[in-house]
Design an enzyme around this catalytic site. Structure first.
Site, PDB file in Angstrom:
ATOM      1  N   THR A 108     -36.366  50.429 -16.585  1.00 50.71           N
ATOM      2  CA  THR A 108     -36.827  50.081 -17.938  1.00 50.71           C
ATOM      3  C   THR A 108     -35.765  50.377 -18.988  1.00 50.71           C
ATOM      4  O   THR A 108     -35.637  49.652 -19.970  1.00 50.71           O
ATOM      5  CB  THR A 108     -38.112  50.888 -18.254  1.00 50.71           C
ATOM      6  OG1 THR A 108     -39.061  50.607 -17.237  1.00 50.71           O
ATOM      7  CG2 THR A 108     -38.695  50.520 -19.592  1.00 50.71           C
ATOM      8  N   THR A 184     -37.212  55.244 -13.496  1.00 49.89           N
ATOM      9  CA  THR A 184     -37.704  56.612 -13.323  1.00 49.89           C
ATOM     10  C   THR A 184     -38.404  56.837 -11.982  1.00 49.89           C
ATOM     11  O   THR A 184     -38.441  57.963 -11.494  1.00 49.89           O
ATOM     12  CB  THR A 184     -38.696  56.972 -14.453  1.00 49.89           C
ATOM     13  OG1 THR A 184     -39.739  56.003 -14.462  1.00 49.89           O
ATOM     14  CG2 THR A 184     -38.009  57.017 -15.796  1.00 49.89           C
ATOM     15  N   ASP A 185     -38.924  55.752 -11.391  1.00 51.31           N
ATOM     16  CA  ASP A 185     -39.781  55.938 -10.207  1.00 51.31           C
ATOM     17  C   ASP A 185     -39.089  56.682  -9.062  1.00 51.31           C
ATOM     18  O   ASP A 185     -39.695  57.531  -8.420  1.00 51.31           O
ATOM     19  CB  ASP A 185     -40.275  54.583  -9.687  1.00 51.31           C
ATOM     20  CG  ASP A 185     -41.187  53.880 -10.684  1.00 51.31           C
ATOM     21  OD1 ASP A 185     -41.499  54.487 -11.729  1.00 51.31           O
ATOM     22  OD2 ASP A 185     -41.575  52.736 -10.422  1.00 51.31           O
ATOM     23  N   LYS A 263     -40.663  63.245 -10.302  1.00 50.29           N
ATOM     24  CA  LYS A 263     -41.526  62.498 -11.225  1.00 50.29           C
ATOM     25  C   LYS A 263     -42.961  62.877 -10.900  1.00 50.29           C
ATOM     26  O   LYS A 263     -43.398  62.729  -9.761  1.00 50.29           O
ATOM     27  CB  LYS A 263     -41.305  60.991 -11.067  1.00 50.29           C
ATOM     28  CG  LYS A 263     -42.119  60.184 -12.056  1.00 50.29           C
ATOM     29  CD  LYS A 263     -41.778  58.698 -12.060  1.00 50.29           C
ATOM     30  CE  LYS A 263     -42.594  57.992 -13.135  1.00 50.29           C
ATOM     31  NZ  LYS A 263     -42.288  56.579 -13.299  1.00 50.29           N
TER      32      LYS A 263
END
Ligand code: ASP
Length: 462
Positions: A108, A184-185, A263
Protein backbone atom coordinates in the site's frame (compact mmCIF):
# COMPACT_ATOMS: atom_id res chain seq x y z
CA UNK A 1 -9.89 4.64 -24.11
CA UNK A 2 -9.51 0.88 -24.73
CA UNK A 3 -12.41 -1.21 -23.54
CA UNK A 4 -10.22 -2.59 -20.75
CA UNK A 5 -9.38 0.88 -19.54
CA UNK A 6 -13.02 1.92 -19.77
CA UNK A 7 -14.02 -0.76 -17.27
CA UNK A 8 -10.79 -1.21 -15.32
CA UNK A 9 -11.25 -3.67 -12.47
CA UNK A 10 -14.94 -4.34 -13.14
CA UNK A 11 -16.03 -7.91 -13.73
CA UNK A 12 -19.16 -10.04 -13.98
CA UNK A 13 -22.37 -8.41 -12.74
CA UNK A 14 -20.69 -5.02 -12.12
CA UNK A 15 -19.31 -4.97 -15.68
CA UNK A 16 -22.66 -6.05 -17.14
CA UNK A 17 -24.49 -3.29 -15.26
CA UNK A 18 -22.06 -0.62 -16.49
CA UNK A 19 -22.44 -1.83 -20.08
CA UNK A 20 -26.23 -2.05 -19.81
CA UNK A 21 -26.44 1.69 -19.02
CA UNK A 22 -23.51 2.63 -21.34
CA UNK A 23 -21.57 3.94 -18.33
CA UNK A 24 -17.79 3.74 -18.05
CA UNK A 25 -15.03 4.67 -15.66
CA UNK A 26 -14.95 8.47 -15.19
CA UNK A 27 -18.61 8.82 -16.26
CA UNK A 28 -20.31 11.55 -14.22
CA UNK A 29 -23.55 9.87 -13.22
CA UNK A 30 -26.73 9.75 -11.28
CA UNK A 31 -27.30 6.22 -9.95
CA UNK A 32 -30.86 5.34 -8.95
CA UNK A 33 -31.07 2.49 -6.50
CA UNK A 34 -33.79 0.91 -4.43
CA UNK A 35 -32.33 2.87 -1.49
CA UNK A 36 -32.08 6.29 -3.12
CA UNK A 37 -30.08 8.33 -5.63
CA UNK A 38 -26.33 8.93 -5.70
CA UNK A 39 -24.42 11.50 -7.75
CA UNK A 40 -20.73 11.16 -8.57
CA UNK A 41 -17.97 9.80 -10.80
CA UNK A 42 -17.46 6.10 -11.45
CA UNK A 43 -13.99 5.11 -10.28
CA UNK A 44 -11.72 2.27 -11.43
CA UNK A 45 -11.45 -0.71 -9.11
CA UNK A 46 -8.50 -2.75 -8.04
CA UNK A 47 -8.19 -6.14 -9.72
CA UNK A 48 -8.83 -7.96 -6.49
CA UNK A 49 -12.02 -6.04 -5.63
CA UNK A 50 -15.37 -7.83 -5.60
CA UNK A 51 -17.73 -7.66 -8.57
CA UNK A 52 -20.85 -6.84 -6.55
CA UNK A 53 -20.21 -3.08 -6.28
CA UNK A 54 -19.62 -0.03 -8.42
CA UNK A 55 -17.41 2.56 -6.76
CA UNK A 56 -18.54 6.12 -6.91
CA UNK A 57 -16.74 9.29 -5.86
CA UNK A 58 -19.52 11.39 -4.41
CA UNK A 59 -19.62 15.18 -4.81
CA UNK A 60 -18.59 15.35 -1.14
CA UNK A 61 -15.30 13.66 -2.05
CA UNK A 62 -16.11 10.39 -0.29
CA UNK A 63 -15.92 7.11 -2.15
CA UNK A 64 -18.77 4.65 -1.73
CA UNK A 65 -19.52 1.21 -3.09
CA UNK A 66 -22.99 0.97 -4.63
CA UNK A 67 -24.38 -2.58 -4.59
CA UNK A 68 -24.99 -3.65 -8.16
CA UNK A 69 -28.09 -5.59 -7.13
CA UNK A 70 -29.79 -2.41 -5.90
CA UNK A 71 -29.11 -0.38 -9.08
CA UNK A 72 -32.24 0.49 -11.07
CA UNK A 73 -30.85 3.05 -13.47
CA UNK A 74 -27.67 4.94 -14.31
CA UNK A 75 -27.98 8.33 -16.05
CA UNK A 76 -24.84 9.86 -17.49
CA UNK A 77 -24.37 13.62 -17.44
CA UNK A 78 -20.75 13.85 -18.54
CA UNK A 79 -17.24 12.63 -17.97
CA UNK A 80 -14.44 13.75 -15.65
CA UNK A 81 -11.21 11.94 -16.32
CA UNK A 82 -8.64 11.46 -13.59
CA UNK A 83 -5.44 13.28 -13.29
CA UNK A 84 -3.09 10.42 -12.50
CA UNK A 85 -0.06 12.51 -11.96
CA UNK A 86 1.22 13.46 -8.53
CA UNK A 87 2.82 16.83 -8.58
CA UNK A 88 6.55 16.17 -9.00
CA UNK A 89 9.02 18.53 -7.44
CA UNK A 90 12.76 18.11 -7.78
CA UNK A 91 14.04 16.67 -4.49
CA UNK A 92 16.46 19.35 -3.28
CA UNK A 93 20.07 18.31 -2.84
CA UNK A 94 21.80 19.50 0.30
CA UNK A 95 25.43 18.39 0.67
CA UNK A 96 25.23 18.74 4.45
CA UNK A 97 22.48 16.12 4.73
CA UNK A 98 22.88 12.33 4.76
CA UNK A 99 22.02 10.26 1.69
CA UNK A 100 19.19 7.77 2.19
CA UNK A 101 18.14 5.15 -0.33
CA UNK A 102 14.52 4.04 -0.52
CA UNK A 103 14.11 0.59 -2.08
CA UNK A 104 10.52 -0.16 -3.05
CA UNK A 105 9.02 -3.62 -3.12
CA UNK A 106 5.32 -2.71 -3.28
CA UNK A 107 2.38 -2.81 -0.88
CA UNK A 108 0.00 0.00 0.00
CA UNK A 109 2.82 2.41 0.76
CA UNK A 110 4.01 2.17 -2.84
CA UNK A 111 0.79 3.61 -4.10
CA UNK A 112 -1.46 6.42 -3.22
CA UNK A 113 -4.96 7.25 -4.19
CA UNK A 114 -5.40 10.35 -6.25
CA UNK A 115 -7.26 12.78 -3.97
CA UNK A 116 -9.62 13.92 -6.67
CA UNK A 117 -10.45 10.66 -8.39
CA UNK A 118 -9.72 7.87 -5.98
CA UNK A 119 -7.60 6.03 -8.54
CA UNK A 120 -4.50 4.22 -7.33
CA UNK A 121 -1.35 5.77 -8.67
CA UNK A 122 2.26 4.97 -7.94
CA UNK A 123 4.24 7.43 -5.87
CA UNK A 124 7.80 6.48 -5.99
CA UNK A 125 10.28 8.78 -7.63
CA UNK A 126 12.00 11.16 -5.22
CA UNK A 127 10.09 13.96 -6.92
CA UNK A 128 6.75 12.27 -6.32
CA UNK A 129 7.61 11.51 -2.72
CA UNK A 130 8.76 15.07 -2.19
CA UNK A 131 5.56 16.27 -3.86
CA UNK A 132 3.48 14.30 -1.37
CA UNK A 133 5.69 14.41 1.75
CA UNK A 134 7.84 17.57 1.47
CA UNK A 135 9.09 17.15 5.08
CA UNK A 136 11.43 14.38 3.82
CA UNK A 137 13.74 17.00 2.35
CA UNK A 138 14.32 18.47 5.82
CA UNK A 139 15.85 15.17 6.86
CA UNK A 140 18.05 13.91 4.05
CA UNK A 141 18.87 13.59 0.38
CA UNK A 142 16.79 10.82 -1.06
CA UNK A 143 17.32 8.38 -3.89
CA UNK A 144 14.64 5.86 -4.80
CA UNK A 145 14.62 2.59 -6.69
CA UNK A 146 11.69 0.31 -7.38
CA UNK A 147 12.89 -3.27 -6.94
CA UNK A 148 9.42 -4.89 -7.15
CA UNK A 149 5.83 -3.82 -7.27
CA UNK A 150 3.98 -6.59 -5.46
CA UNK A 151 1.61 -6.97 -2.57
CA UNK A 152 3.60 -8.62 0.13
CA UNK A 153 1.96 -12.05 0.01
CA UNK A 154 3.89 -12.36 -3.26
CA UNK A 155 7.27 -11.76 -1.68
CA UNK A 156 9.38 -14.91 -1.53
CA UNK A 157 12.97 -16.17 -1.75
CA UNK A 158 13.61 -14.52 -5.12
CA UNK A 159 12.57 -11.09 -3.83
CA UNK A 160 14.25 -11.59 -0.45
CA UNK A 161 17.54 -12.37 -2.19
CA UNK A 162 17.15 -9.47 -4.63
CA UNK A 163 16.45 -7.06 -1.77
CA UNK A 164 19.43 -8.31 0.28
CA UNK A 165 21.70 -7.90 -2.75
CA UNK A 166 20.40 -4.39 -3.40
CA UNK A 167 21.10 -3.50 0.26
CA UNK A 168 24.67 -4.81 -0.13
CA UNK A 169 25.18 -2.67 -3.26
CA UNK A 170 23.85 0.48 -1.58
CA UNK A 171 26.01 0.00 1.51
CA UNK A 172 29.09 -0.30 -0.70
CA UNK A 173 28.03 2.83 -2.59
CA UNK A 174 28.13 4.77 0.66
CA UNK A 175 24.53 5.64 1.58
CA UNK A 176 23.93 6.50 5.24
CA UNK A 177 20.72 4.59 5.65
CA UNK A 178 18.30 2.38 3.75
CA UNK A 179 14.50 2.40 3.84
CA UNK A 180 12.56 -0.49 2.36
CA UNK A 181 8.97 0.13 1.37
CA UNK A 182 7.01 -3.10 1.79
CA UNK A 183 3.46 -4.39 2.17
CA UNK A 184 2.67 -4.86 5.83
CA UNK A 185 1.18 -8.35 5.63
CA UNK A 186 4.48 -10.23 5.37
CA UNK A 187 6.83 -7.47 6.44
CA UNK A 188 7.91 -9.49 9.46
CA UNK A 189 8.92 -12.43 7.27
CA UNK A 190 11.07 -10.18 5.09
CA UNK A 191 12.46 -8.36 8.13
CA UNK A 192 13.58 -11.70 9.60
CA UNK A 193 15.00 -12.84 6.29
CA UNK A 194 17.01 -9.65 5.79
CA UNK A 195 18.27 -9.95 9.39
CA UNK A 196 19.91 -13.25 8.41
CA UNK A 197 20.87 -12.48 4.82
CA UNK A 198 22.44 -9.09 5.63
CA UNK A 199 24.81 -9.31 8.58
CA UNK A 200 27.13 -6.80 10.15
CA UNK A 201 25.53 -3.83 8.39
CA UNK A 202 27.24 -0.52 9.20
CA UNK A 203 24.00 1.45 8.72
CA UNK A 204 20.29 1.29 9.67
CA UNK A 205 18.03 -0.79 7.40
CA UNK A 206 14.46 0.32 8.05
CA UNK A 207 11.38 -1.43 6.73
CA UNK A 208 8.22 0.62 6.40
CA UNK A 209 4.71 0.23 5.10
CA UNK A 210 1.27 1.66 5.59
CA UNK A 211 -2.00 0.16 6.68
CA UNK A 212 -4.13 2.83 5.02
CA UNK A 213 -3.59 4.41 1.64
CA UNK A 214 -2.69 8.05 1.56
CA UNK A 215 -6.00 9.45 0.35
CA UNK A 216 -7.60 8.64 3.68
CA UNK A 217 -7.43 11.27 6.38
CA UNK A 218 -6.28 8.54 8.76
CA UNK A 219 -3.45 7.35 6.53
CA UNK A 220 -0.25 6.34 8.24
CA UNK A 221 1.81 6.50 5.02
CA UNK A 222 3.32 9.98 5.32
CA UNK A 223 4.17 9.74 9.01
CA UNK A 224 5.64 6.25 8.74
CA UNK A 225 7.77 7.48 5.84
CA UNK A 226 9.02 10.47 7.81
CA UNK A 227 9.82 8.31 10.85
CA UNK A 228 11.59 5.66 8.79
CA UNK A 229 13.59 8.15 6.75
CA UNK A 230 14.61 9.94 9.97
CA UNK A 231 15.70 6.62 11.46
CA UNK A 232 17.69 5.68 8.36
CA UNK A 233 19.35 9.09 8.20
CA UNK A 234 20.04 9.75 11.86
CA UNK A 235 19.75 6.74 14.10
CA UNK A 236 22.71 4.96 15.59
CA UNK A 237 21.01 1.55 15.28
CA UNK A 238 22.66 -0.42 12.47
CA UNK A 239 20.14 -3.26 12.35
CA UNK A 240 17.21 -4.45 10.28
CA UNK A 241 14.16 -2.80 11.84
CA UNK A 242 10.48 -2.30 11.21
CA UNK A 243 9.24 1.28 11.67
CA UNK A 244 5.46 1.66 12.03
CA UNK A 245 2.83 3.46 14.14
CA UNK A 246 3.31 2.83 17.88
CA UNK A 247 -0.01 3.70 19.57
CA UNK A 248 -3.40 4.02 17.92
CA UNK A 249 -2.85 7.79 17.73
CA UNK A 250 -0.12 9.30 15.59
CA UNK A 251 1.96 10.36 18.61
CA UNK A 252 5.03 8.29 17.72
CA UNK A 253 6.36 5.37 15.74
CA UNK A 254 8.14 2.34 17.14
CA UNK A 255 11.33 0.74 15.91
CA UNK A 256 11.11 -3.03 16.20
CA UNK A 257 13.99 -5.47 15.85
CA UNK A 258 13.54 -7.42 12.59
CA UNK A 259 13.48 -10.84 14.25
CA UNK A 260 11.13 -10.02 17.14
CA UNK A 261 8.37 -8.20 15.32
CA UNK A 262 5.00 -9.39 14.10
CA UNK A 263 1.92 -7.94 12.44
CA UNK A 264 -0.77 -8.39 15.10
CA UNK A 265 -3.87 -6.64 13.82
CA UNK A 266 -5.42 -6.85 10.38
CA UNK A 267 -6.42 -3.20 10.15
CA UNK A 268 -5.05 -1.05 13.02
CA UNK A 269 -2.24 1.27 12.05
CA UNK A 270 -0.46 0.27 15.26
CA UNK A 271 -0.40 -3.31 14.03
CA UNK A 272 3.28 -4.15 14.56
CA UNK A 273 4.35 -5.29 17.99
CA UNK A 274 7.63 -6.49 19.38
CA UNK A 275 6.94 -9.93 20.81
CA UNK A 276 8.55 -11.22 23.99
CA UNK A 277 10.75 -8.17 24.28
CA UNK A 278 10.55 -4.39 24.15
CA UNK A 279 11.01 -2.31 20.99
CA UNK A 280 14.35 -0.70 20.20
CA UNK A 281 13.14 2.88 20.22
CA UNK A 282 10.33 5.36 19.83
CA UNK A 283 10.58 7.77 16.95
CA UNK A 284 8.81 11.07 16.43
CA UNK A 285 9.43 13.87 13.96
CA UNK A 286 11.65 15.48 16.60
CA UNK A 287 13.65 12.65 18.13
CA UNK A 288 14.61 9.02 18.34
CA UNK A 289 14.13 7.93 21.94
CA UNK A 290 16.05 4.73 22.67
CA UNK A 291 14.28 2.15 24.84
CA UNK A 292 17.34 -0.09 25.17
CA UNK A 293 21.08 -0.01 24.70
CA UNK A 294 21.87 -3.50 23.43
CA UNK A 295 21.83 -2.76 19.72
CA UNK A 296 24.44 -2.86 16.96
CA UNK A 297 25.96 0.59 16.48
CA UNK A 298 26.31 2.55 13.24
CA UNK A 299 29.83 2.42 11.78
CA UNK A 300 31.73 4.41 9.20
CA UNK A 301 33.21 1.44 7.32
CA UNK A 302 31.43 -0.23 4.42
CA UNK A 303 31.85 -3.86 5.49
CA UNK A 304 28.78 -6.04 5.25
CA UNK A 305 28.17 -9.78 4.77
CA UNK A 306 25.47 -10.73 2.28
CA UNK A 307 24.53 -14.39 2.39
CA UNK A 308 21.40 -15.17 0.43
CA UNK A 309 21.38 -18.99 0.21
CA UNK A 310 17.89 -20.23 0.97
CA UNK A 311 16.32 -23.71 0.92
CA UNK A 312 12.71 -23.42 -0.19
CA UNK A 313 11.54 -26.87 0.91
CA UNK A 314 10.65 -25.75 4.41
CA UNK A 315 7.19 -25.55 5.93
CA UNK A 316 5.39 -24.33 9.07
CA UNK A 317 2.88 -26.75 10.56
CA UNK A 318 0.44 -25.01 12.87
CA UNK A 319 -0.74 -27.76 15.19
CA UNK A 320 -4.46 -28.06 16.00
CA UNK A 321 -6.24 -30.69 18.11
CA UNK A 322 -6.97 -33.83 16.11
CA UNK A 323 -4.35 -33.06 13.45
CA UNK A 324 -3.72 -36.25 11.49
CA UNK A 325 -0.25 -37.62 10.73
CA UNK A 326 -0.91 -37.46 6.97
CA UNK A 327 -0.06 -33.75 7.10
CA UNK A 328 3.49 -34.62 8.21
CA UNK A 329 3.64 -37.68 5.94
CA UNK A 330 2.84 -35.56 2.91
CA UNK A 331 5.71 -33.19 3.70
CA UNK A 332 8.08 -36.15 3.97
CA UNK A 333 6.79 -37.68 0.73
CA UNK A 334 7.09 -34.35 -1.08
CA UNK A 335 10.77 -33.97 -0.28
CA UNK A 336 10.60 -31.26 2.38
CA UNK A 337 13.90 -30.72 4.19
CA UNK A 338 12.70 -28.72 7.15
CA UNK A 339 9.56 -28.45 9.27
CA UNK A 340 8.77 -25.82 11.88
CA UNK A 341 6.00 -26.88 14.22
CA UNK A 342 3.98 -24.22 16.02
CA UNK A 343 2.93 -26.38 18.95
CA UNK A 344 0.45 -25.80 21.75
CA UNK A 345 1.47 -24.43 25.14
CA UNK A 346 5.12 -25.11 25.87
CA UNK A 347 5.55 -27.00 22.56
CA UNK A 348 3.22 -29.97 22.20
CA UNK A 349 1.41 -32.03 19.54
CA UNK A 350 -0.82 -35.07 19.94
CA UNK A 351 0.46 -38.65 20.22
CA UNK A 352 -0.83 -39.90 16.82
CA UNK A 353 1.69 -37.54 15.18
CA UNK A 354 4.70 -39.15 16.88
CA UNK A 355 5.41 -41.94 14.34
CA UNK A 356 5.23 -39.47 11.44
CA UNK A 357 7.56 -37.04 13.25
CA UNK A 358 9.96 -39.90 13.96
CA UNK A 359 9.91 -40.87 10.28
CA UNK A 360 10.61 -37.24 9.34
CA UNK A 361 13.61 -37.05 11.71
CA UNK A 362 14.88 -40.48 10.59
CA UNK A 363 14.68 -39.21 7.00
CA UNK A 364 17.05 -36.35 7.81
CA UNK A 365 14.37 -33.72 7.85
CA UNK A 366 15.16 -30.91 10.29
CA UNK A 367 12.16 -30.63 12.64
CA UNK A 368 11.97 -27.73 15.11
CA UNK A 369 9.39 -26.76 17.72
CA UNK A 370 8.07 -23.25 18.38
CA UNK A 371 5.01 -22.07 20.34
CA UNK A 372 1.69 -20.80 19.03
CA UNK A 373 1.34 -18.61 22.11
CA UNK A 374 4.03 -16.43 20.46
CA UNK A 375 5.03 -15.02 23.83
CA UNK A 376 7.19 -17.31 25.93
CA UNK A 377 9.64 -20.15 25.46
CA UNK A 378 9.34 -23.70 24.22
CA UNK A 379 9.92 -25.82 27.33
CA UNK A 380 9.90 -29.49 26.55
CA UNK A 381 11.23 -30.76 29.86
CA UNK A 382 8.15 -29.80 31.84
CA UNK A 383 5.77 -32.54 30.69
CA UNK A 384 6.42 -36.09 29.53
CA UNK A 385 4.87 -35.10 26.21
CA UNK A 386 7.66 -32.63 25.61
CA UNK A 387 10.35 -35.15 26.49
CA UNK A 388 8.77 -37.78 24.22
CA UNK A 389 8.64 -35.37 21.29
CA UNK A 390 12.28 -34.40 21.78
CA UNK A 391 13.21 -38.07 21.81
CA UNK A 392 11.76 -38.38 18.33
CA UNK A 393 14.40 -35.87 17.21
CA UNK A 394 12.36 -32.65 17.33
CA UNK A 395 14.48 -29.70 18.49
CA UNK A 396 13.05 -26.89 20.69
CA UNK A 397 13.63 -23.38 19.37
CA UNK A 398 13.60 -21.36 22.64
CA UNK A 399 11.60 -18.17 22.06
CA UNK A 400 12.07 -17.86 18.30
CA UNK A 401 8.81 -16.79 16.67
CA UNK A 402 7.36 -19.44 14.33
CA UNK A 403 7.72 -17.29 11.19
CA UNK A 404 11.25 -16.33 12.16
CA UNK A 405 12.14 -19.99 12.75
CA UNK A 406 10.69 -20.83 9.33
CA UNK A 407 12.85 -18.19 7.64
CA UNK A 408 15.93 -19.11 9.67
CA UNK A 409 15.58 -22.79 8.91
CA UNK A 410 15.31 -22.05 5.17
CA UNK A 411 18.40 -19.89 5.46
CA UNK A 412 20.32 -22.45 7.58
CA UNK A 413 19.47 -25.32 5.20
CA UNK A 414 20.65 -23.06 2.39
CA UNK A 415 24.13 -23.10 4.00
CA UNK A 416 24.51 -26.80 4.70
CA UNK A 417 22.83 -30.21 4.60
CA UNK A 418 24.65 -31.35 7.74
CA UNK A 419 21.88 -31.38 10.35
CA UNK A 420 24.31 -30.91 13.23
CA UNK A 421 25.54 -27.71 11.62
CA UNK A 422 21.96 -26.68 10.89
CA UNK A 423 21.19 -27.16 14.58
CA UNK A 424 24.16 -25.08 15.59
CA UNK A 425 23.03 -22.26 13.28
CA UNK A 426 19.42 -22.55 14.46
CA UNK A 427 20.24 -22.37 18.15
CA UNK A 428 22.90 -19.66 17.97
CA UNK A 429 21.27 -16.22 18.10
CA UNK A 430 22.38 -14.13 15.14
CA UNK A 431 20.09 -11.10 15.23
CA UNK A 432 18.13 -11.29 18.49
CA UNK A 433 15.85 -14.10 17.32
CA UNK A 434 16.53 -16.01 20.56
CA UNK A 435 16.86 -14.05 23.78
CA UNK A 436 17.94 -15.22 27.21
CA UNK A 437 14.90 -13.93 29.00
CA UNK A 438 11.72 -12.06 28.35
CA UNK A 439 11.74 -8.73 30.21
CA UNK A 440 8.83 -8.21 32.59
CA UNK A 441 7.59 -5.30 30.49
CA UNK A 442 7.93 -7.31 27.27
CA UNK A 443 4.39 -8.63 27.55
CA UNK A 444 2.24 -5.60 27.05
CA UNK A 445 -1.00 -5.79 25.21
CA UNK A 446 -4.06 -3.67 25.67
CA UNK A 447 -6.60 -5.44 27.88
CA UNK A 448 -9.03 -2.61 28.48
CA UNK A 449 -6.37 -0.22 29.79
CA UNK A 450 -4.82 -2.43 32.44
CA UNK A 451 -2.63 -0.46 34.85
CA UNK A 452 0.79 -1.70 33.76
CA UNK A 453 0.13 -0.68 30.16
CA UNK A 454 -1.02 2.76 31.22
CA UNK A 455 2.02 3.13 33.44
CA UNK A 456 4.41 2.10 30.68
CA UNK A 457 2.87 4.51 28.18
CA UNK A 458 2.78 7.40 30.68
CA UNK A 459 6.54 7.05 31.23
CA UNK A 460 7.19 8.11 27.65
CA UNK A 461 4.29 10.47 26.95
CA UNK A 462 3.68 13.77 28.61
N1 ASP B 1 -1.93 -6.38 1.37
C1 ASP B 1 -0.95 -5.34 1.48
C2 ASP B 1 0.43 -5.96 1.47
O1 ASP B 1 0.85 -6.57 2.41
C3 ASP B 1 -1.19 -4.56 2.69
C4 ASP B 1 -0.23 -3.44 2.90
O2 ASP B 1 0.51 -3.01 2.03
O3 ASP B 1 -0.19 -2.96 4.02
O4 ASP B 1 1.08 -5.84 0.49
Amino acid sequence: MSSNEAYKGYRNEALETLKKFSAQIWSDVEIKTSKGKYYGIILPRSETADSAHIVLKLRSGYNIGVAVKAIEEINISGRKEANYKIQEKAFPYDPSKPMVKLLGTGGTIASRLDYRTGAVIPAFSPGELFGSVPELADICNLETEKLYGVFSENMGPEQWKGTAEAIGREIKKGVQGIVIGHGTDTMHHTAACLSFMVQNSPIPIVMVGSQRSSDRPSSDAALNLQHSVKTAAESDIAEVMVCMFGPTSDAYGLLHRGTRVRKMHSSYRSTFRTIGDIPLAMVSKKEIHLLRQDYKRRRKDREVTINTSFEEKVSIVYYYPNMKPDIIESLIDNGYKGIIIAGTGLGHVNKPLYPALKRACDNNIAVYMTVQTLWGYVQMYVYDTGRDIMELGVVPCANMLPEVAYIKLGWALGQTNDLNKVKEIMLTPIAGEITEREPSNGYLIYQGGIPEVEEFISKYMK
